[in-house]
Design an enzyme around this catalytic site. Structure first.
Site, PDB file in Angstrom:
ATOM      1  N   HIS A   1      -9.039   5.235  12.740  1.00 14.24           N
ATOM      2  CA  HIS A   1      -7.797   5.847  12.247  1.00 14.24           C
ATOM      3  C   HIS A   1      -7.882   7.380  12.202  1.00 14.24           C
ATOM      4  O   HIS A   1      -7.026   8.020  11.602  1.00 14.24           O
ATOM      5  CB  HIS A   1      -7.372   5.298  10.872  1.00 14.24           C
ATOM      6  CG  HIS A   1      -7.049   3.832  10.891  1.00 14.24           C
ATOM      7  ND1 HIS A   1      -6.280   3.211   9.926  1.00 14.24           N
ATOM      8  CD2 HIS A   1      -7.358   2.857  11.777  1.00 14.24           C
ATOM      9  CE1 HIS A   1      -6.162   1.921  10.207  1.00 14.24           C
ATOM     10  NE2 HIS A   1      -6.819   1.676  11.336  1.00 14.24           N
TER      11      HIS A   1
ATOM     12  N   ARG B   1     -21.688 -11.873   9.593  1.00 13.74           N
ATOM     13  CA  ARG B   1     -21.912 -12.222   8.194  1.00 13.74           C
ATOM     14  C   ARG B   1     -21.242 -13.549   7.869  1.00 13.74           C
ATOM     15  O   ARG B   1     -20.105 -13.773   8.259  1.00 13.74           O
ATOM     16  CB  ARG B   1     -21.315 -11.111   7.326  1.00 13.74           C
ATOM     17  CG  ARG B   1     -21.764 -11.179   5.910  1.00 13.74           C
ATOM     18  CD  ARG B   1     -21.177 -10.046   5.078  1.00 13.74           C
ATOM     19  NE  ARG B   1     -21.863 -10.010   3.797  1.00 13.74           N
ATOM     20  CZ  ARG B   1     -21.625 -10.866   2.821  1.00 13.74           C
ATOM     21  NH1 ARG B   1     -20.724 -11.807   2.966  1.00 13.74           N
ATOM     22  NH2 ARG B   1     -22.305 -10.788   1.681  1.00 13.74           N
TER      23      ARG B   1
ATOM     24  N   GLU C   1      -1.334  -5.898  13.982  1.00 10.24           N
ATOM     25  CA  GLU C   1      -2.391  -6.082  12.982  1.00 10.24           C
ATOM     26  C   GLU C   1      -2.345  -4.988  11.928  1.00 10.24           C
ATOM     27  O   GLU C   1      -2.613  -5.240  10.750  1.00 10.24           O
ATOM     28  CB  GLU C   1      -3.778  -6.119  13.658  1.00 10.24           C
ATOM     29  CG  GLU C   1      -4.920  -6.476  12.706  1.00 10.24           C
ATOM     30  CD  GLU C   1      -5.329  -5.351  11.771  1.00 10.24           C
ATOM     31  OE1 GLU C   1      -5.581  -5.622  10.577  1.00 10.24           O
ATOM     32  OE2 GLU C   1      -5.369  -4.178  12.212  1.00 10.24           O
ATOM     33  N   GLU C   2      -2.022  -3.765  12.346  1.00  8.62           N
ATOM     34  CA  GLU C   2      -2.028  -2.637  11.403  1.00  8.62           C
ATOM     35  C   GLU C   2      -0.870  -2.737  10.405  1.00  8.62           C
ATOM     36  O   GLU C   2      -0.734  -1.901   9.523  1.00  8.62           O
ATOM     37  CB  GLU C   2      -1.951  -1.306  12.158  1.00  8.62           C
ATOM     38  CG  GLU C   2      -3.095  -1.062  13.148  1.00  8.62           C
ATOM     39  CD  GLU C   2      -4.425  -0.707  12.471  1.00  8.62           C
ATOM     40  OE1 GLU C   2      -4.481  -0.680  11.230  1.00  8.62           O
ATOM     41  OE2 GLU C   2      -5.394  -0.464  13.207  1.00  8.62           O
TER      42      GLU C   2
ATOM     43  N   ASP D   1      -2.018  -3.728  18.875  1.00  6.26           N
ATOM     44  CA  ASP D   1      -1.177  -2.606  18.416  1.00  6.26           C
ATOM     45  C   ASP D   1      -1.943  -1.310  18.168  1.00  6.26           C
ATOM     46  O   ASP D   1      -3.153  -1.303  17.979  1.00  6.26           O
ATOM     47  CB  ASP D   1      -0.420  -3.014  17.148  1.00  6.26           C
ATOM     48  CG  ASP D   1      -1.346  -3.422  16.011  1.00  6.26           C
ATOM     49  OD1 ASP D   1      -2.358  -4.097  16.279  1.00  6.26           O
ATOM     50  OD2 ASP D   1      -1.082  -3.066  14.847  1.00  6.26           O
TER      51      ASP D   1
HETATM   52 ZN   LIG Z   1      -7.116  -0.204  12.026  1.00 12.42          ZN
HETATM   53 ZN   LIG Z   2      -8.330  -2.485  13.746  1.00  9.99          ZN
END
Ligand SMILES: [Zn+2]
Ligand SMILES: [Zn+2]
Length: 410
Positions: A383, A196, A156-157, A98
């Site tokens: 972003h 990590r 996902e956002e 997305d």
């Molecule tokens: Zn993002």
């Molecule tokens: Zn992202």
């Protein structure tokens, strides 16, 4: 830092890199195709169509329409199963598809053609990497045993496509043993990989609160309950949760990002609205902040004779990497990066990701793939309306995935 991908390590005699390098023009073409057609969460129709058409053309078995626009591709290896491992393993690779509601400010030939929508987080790159990985694996089935599932995830956002995909059964039939995923990362330079063990990204929670006071004349406060004064005390008090209640060794954030009240200088506002976000790494905090925030709001409101309405959402849990799978990803990364400094062990961020739901369901590892290149002016943050990344990282992403598959599915 110079990309290792352009300068293969002298001791690397693998055949993987040259064959992936040959796919680089395709990778760039697909990424740019997707970049020009960004779509918001659960609206990834063109993207899903593009992915599905490619998989179809390559003869890769796949299911579409999962959690609206999600896709799962399944690729079987033909390599004989090694005596040492107990069963044929199933590895999942996750990519999000997305874009964001941002107007692109880049003047590039492949800029967004959809007004007000932009791939400003690099998910176009993730989709292109996963698609190319699917292509490569389908052409090299003899290099791995077991099964690879490639998950193309929507939204996902927000509001989150991972959870509904898991609920739709994407980790079953066959049961997934482990999952990996990556984020192109402009906080790290091209040529680096951030891996990590444990918490990589934070839990994301959100609250909205309305303070209900009693309005009146600005010169006669004794006849009112001033919602602005109550809200101001709440904002200040909430800062003490991290400062005074949380163990200083832990990391957490409470941010009030929005506060609105009032209509005129001489009118006492009857209501005030605020909203904010909470972040933390330690899963033991789940439930804690919501409770503590409500205690403070209730106490302060009560002391002033105000009341409140509070909504609280636990959006995403923290992204927690499994030690064994993180070791596997780390060993693959150390083969790929040019110098030991290319492997970045401390790369935590308070940003969130719904990859966390997959990692709660099965052991896995999410990692960052350095994609910034300030020399080419490709270092704007995620972003940002001018976000873009160095496309050289795309091939490195495919190589990371392919090598993880060969090492895990053996
Ligand atoms: Zn993002
Ligand atoms: Zn992202």
């Amino acid at each position: 830092m110079v990309s290792t991908f352009l300068n293969p390590h002298p001791v690397d005699s693998s055949r993987i890199r040259p064959s992936i390098q040959a796919l680089q023009p395709q990778l760039v073409e697909w990424r740019r195709h997707l970049h020009q057609r960004p779509e918001l969460g659960f609206q990834e129709q063109l993207t899903a169509e593009f992915v599905s058409q490619k998989l179809q053309a390559w003869g890769i078995e796949h299911q579409t329409g999962i959690a609206k626009t999600g896709i799962v591709a399944t690729i079987e290896g033909t390599k004989p199963h090694s005596e040492t491992s107990e069963k044929r393993k199933v590895l999942a690779i996750r990519a999000d598809m997305d874009a964001l509601p941002i107007q692109e400010a880049n003047e590039v030939p492949y800029r967004s053609q959809h007004d007000g929508v932009m791939h400003a987080c690099g998910h176009d790159g993730h989709t292109a990497i996963a698609l190319t990985t699917a292509y490569y694996l389908s052409q090299h089935r003899d290099t791995f045993a077991g099964t690879v599932k490639i998950i193309f995830q929507p939204a996902e956002e927000g509001p989150g496509g991972a959870k509904p995909m898991i609920e739709a059964g994407v980790l079953q039939h066959p049961q997934v043993d482990a999952i990996i995923g990556l984020h192109l990362w402009n906080n790290l330079p091209l040529g680096t990989v951030g891996v990590r063990t444990g918490a990589l990204m934070a839990a994301v929670e959100l609250f909205r609160c309305t303070i209900l006071g009693k309005g009146g004349h600005g010169a006669m406060p004794h006849q009112t309950v001033d919602s602005i004064v109550v809200a101001a005390q709440i904002v200040t008090a909430l800062q003490t949760i991290v400062a005074r209640n949380v163990d200083p060794i832990e990391s957490a954030v409470v941010t009030v990002g929005k506060l609105q009240a009032g209509t005129a200088h001489n009118v006492i506002a009857d209501t005030a609205q605020m909203s904010g976000t909470v972040r933390y790494f330690n899963p033991a905090f789940q439930g804690y902040f919501g409770k503590r925030i409500e205690q403070m709001i209730a106490g302060i409101c009560q002391s002033h004779g105000a009341s409140y309405e509070l909504d609280y959402w636990h959006l995403y849990p923290p992204v927690i990497n499994d030690a064994k799978i993180a070791d596997l990803v780390r060993s693959v990364a150390s083969d790929i990066v040019e110098t030991p400094a290319g492997l970045v062990p401390e790369c935590q961020t308070m940003g969130g990701e719904d990859m966390s739901f997959f990692l709660q369901a099965v052991p896995g590892c999410y990692f960052f793939l350095g994609s910034a290149n300030p020399e080419k002016d490709l270092a704007y943050p995620h972003h940002h309306p001018r976000f873009d990344f160095d496309e050289t990282a795309l091939g490195m992403g495919v190589e990371m995935f392919v090598r993880c598959v060969e090492r895990f599915c053996c």
